[in-house]
Scaffold this active site. Structure first.
Site, short mmCIF file in Angstrom:
data_model
loop_
_atom_site.label_atom_id
_atom_site.label_comp_id
_atom_site.label_asym_id
_atom_site.label_seq_id
_atom_site.Cartn_x
_atom_site.Cartn_y
_atom_site.Cartn_z
N TYR A 86 0.85 -1.19 0.00
CA TYR A 86 0.00 0.00 0.00
C TYR A 86 0.89 1.25 0.00
O TYR A 86 2.11 1.17 -0.03
CB TYR A 86 -0.95 -0.02 1.19
N ARG A 101 1.82 -1.38 11.31
CA ARG A 101 2.14 -2.63 10.60
C ARG A 101 3.22 -2.32 9.58
O ARG A 101 3.13 -1.35 8.82
CB ARG A 101 0.91 -3.19 9.89
N CYS A 147 -11.47 -18.47 2.42
CA CYS A 147 -11.99 -17.21 2.97
C CYS A 147 -11.60 -16.04 2.08
O CYS A 147 -12.30 -15.02 2.02
CB CYS A 147 -11.49 -17.00 4.40
N ALA A 188 -16.49 -34.93 4.19
CA ALA A 188 -17.93 -34.80 3.97
C ALA A 188 -18.71 -35.72 4.89
O ALA A 188 -19.66 -35.30 5.56
CB ALA A 188 -18.27 -35.09 2.50
N GLN A 205 -9.72 -38.48 1.02
CA GLN A 205 -8.72 -37.79 0.22
C GLN A 205 -7.88 -36.83 1.07
O GLN A 205 -6.71 -36.60 0.76
CB GLN A 205 -9.41 -36.99 -0.91
#
Length: 487
Positions: A16, A64, A190, A233, A260
């Site tokens: 940034y 930061r 996410c 699952a 898996q």
């Protein structure tokens, strides 16, 4: 401060604006804001001083900053240590040590291919040269974060994705319930929400992004439910069903749970925490688990459950090329689980996630590895994971051949076409890759035969996970939860 926040946090990293001033790679100015390290730091120091003027002497300001850019010509650790001392003098109260501009943003968000606390050494080095508190970030959970603090690498730790996976992590850790903490997989789903333009969601936390809507209601009628398949699952389905009050029994044909995901955990052992978490959860909920128990339609007919959840997963696919059944041709899954060994020179056929994984797995053992794939290496892999894999594959000297398909396999290697997709252009694009072993990573075949058989016996039959189509770990776990709520 007026809005009653507890601190001001200035973002000076990750590519940034402030970081663009600090990095010699991006700051090419010749005035007082460029050139020397002190000049490049001037902009952020003026920001710190102005913020201090506004908030007063007793209001915390922390910054930061990158401890390393992980890119040639950018900020390195020694430069970051000098910056840290300058920022301390400018008046910040704490430093939050991160990593990476956009070009190397996989280091901003350390993922499943990186070790826990991978950025903590940067914080530890900066802590040595300043007197203000230093905050460590980057793939930290309760245990690894505690170790960072105990070892004196940082004064504070900051958690992000770990709290998205389980917002109750601090309370569970404080109460000693570590096995109940839902582990972040660092899988990147996410972050995928940003690409899709929707709310953030999580592979393991069903409520993420819809906390006000998500509720688990008790079952109206308690049912006897069979879950066939012990992958993510099936295990999530079993847990959700049991939480709602059903009588649940899970059957797994192999001698261990995970499906898996257990294969992946052979390559990335930390990912086995998902299997351990789901297994512990099933145990506490009273799910009966039968390992080494293959199921057929006759057995289902004898047991007569009220409902069946079929999560039988998938099997590795193959190719129709000459030599595919040779003794030097093996499946990637068998390599990752240690069922087969490869020779020194290996050609991996397939360049998606599994192909990249097995190539890296072998290259890290010192093998000479090549990947061939009909499109581009790394296709369909999320950007953050793909950046990491490509970085690691290049460092491991894996040879990567895009738009390349096997013509035939011999005892000595693979005859290949460099294929633009147009057969007319193949004539002079033929070459040979020598190999002791050829590893197939060409996708999967959905194992839905049992589901189709059972649906004619038990009307309330549901197929989830890989057996219902190509699924990611996100899809598989969410499938399990949705079916667990539906029955």
């Amino acid at each position: 401060k007026a809005a009653d926040f507890d601190a001001v946090w200035i973002h000076g990293g990750h590519g940034y604006l402030i970081h663009q001033f600090l990095s010699p790679r991006t700051n090419k100015r010749t005035d007082q804001y460029g050139g020397s390290l002190e000049n490049r730091a001037r902009f952020v120091c003026q920001i710190i001083q102005r913020v201090r003027k506004e908030v007063g002497p007793d209001f915390p300001i922390y910054l930061r900053m990158n401890g390393d850019d992980r890119i040639e010509g950018g900020i390195d650790l020694e430069m970051a240590k000098q910056y840290a001392q300058i920022f301390e003098k400018a008046g910040v109260d704490a430093l939050d040590i991160s990593c990476g501009p956009f070009e190397t943003h996989q280091w901003q968000f350390p993922n499943m291919y990186m070790p826990y606390a991978t950025l903590a050494p940067l914080a530890a080095e900066i802590k040595k040269v300043v007197k203000i508190p230093v905050i460590a970030v980057g793939k930290l959970d309760a245990l690894h974060g505690e170790n960072v603090l105990k070892e004196g690498k940082a004064d504070f730790i900051m958690l992000g994705r770990a709290l998205m996976a389980d917002p109750d992590l601090p309370n569970k850790a404080r109460e000693g319930r570590l096995d109940e903490i839902r582990p972040c997989l660092y899988c990147g789903f996410c972050q995928k929400a940003r690409e899709a333009g929707t709310y953030a969601s999580c592979s393991v936390n069903m409520a993420m992004g819809k906390e006000l809507e998500y509720k688990l209601e008790p079952a109206v009628k308690k049912k006897k439910v069979m879950v066939i398949g012990g992958g993510p699952a099936g295990m999530e389905a079993a847990c959700t069903l049991a939480e709602r009050g059903h009588d649940v029994t899970l059957y797994e044909k192999s001698d261990k749970l995970g499906g898996q995901w257990a294969i992946l955990a052979n390559f990335l052992p930390e990912e086995g925490r998902l299997i351990k978490y789901l297994s512990n959860r099933m145990s506490k909920l009273g799910v009966k688990v039968n390992l080494s128990q293959p199921i057929n339609a006759r057995m289902v007919e004898q047991i007569r459950p009220d409902a069946v959840v079929v999560a039988t997963g998938s099997s590795p696919a193959s190719l129709d090329v000459p030599g595919i059944n040779g003794q030097n041709v093996v499946q990637a899954n068998d390599v990752l689980t240690g069922k087969v060994k490869t020779g020194q020179k290996v050609v991996v056929v397939g360049g998606r996630g599994l192909g990249c994984d097995v190539a890296l797995f072998l290259a890290e053992q010192g093998k000479d590895v090549s990947i061939i794939t009909r499109r581009k290496v790394g296709r369909d892999i999320m950007h953050n994971l793909k950046q990491t894999l490509m970085e690691f594959l290049v460092k491991a000297r894996v040879h990567m051949y895009d738009y390349t398909v096997p013509d035939s396999i011999t005892e000595k290697g693979v005859n290949c076409w460099y294929d633009s997709g147009d057969a007319k252009e193949r004539d002079n694009l033929f070459f040979f890759l020598p190999a002791d072993t050829v590893v197939l990573a060409v996708g999967v075949t959905n194992d839905n035969v049992l589901g189709e058989e059972i649906s004619g016996i038990i009307p309330e039959t549901y197929l989830i996970g890989d057996c219902s189509g190509k699924r990611t770990v996100f899809d598989a776990i969410h499938d399990g939860n949705e079916i667990g709520q539906k029955i």
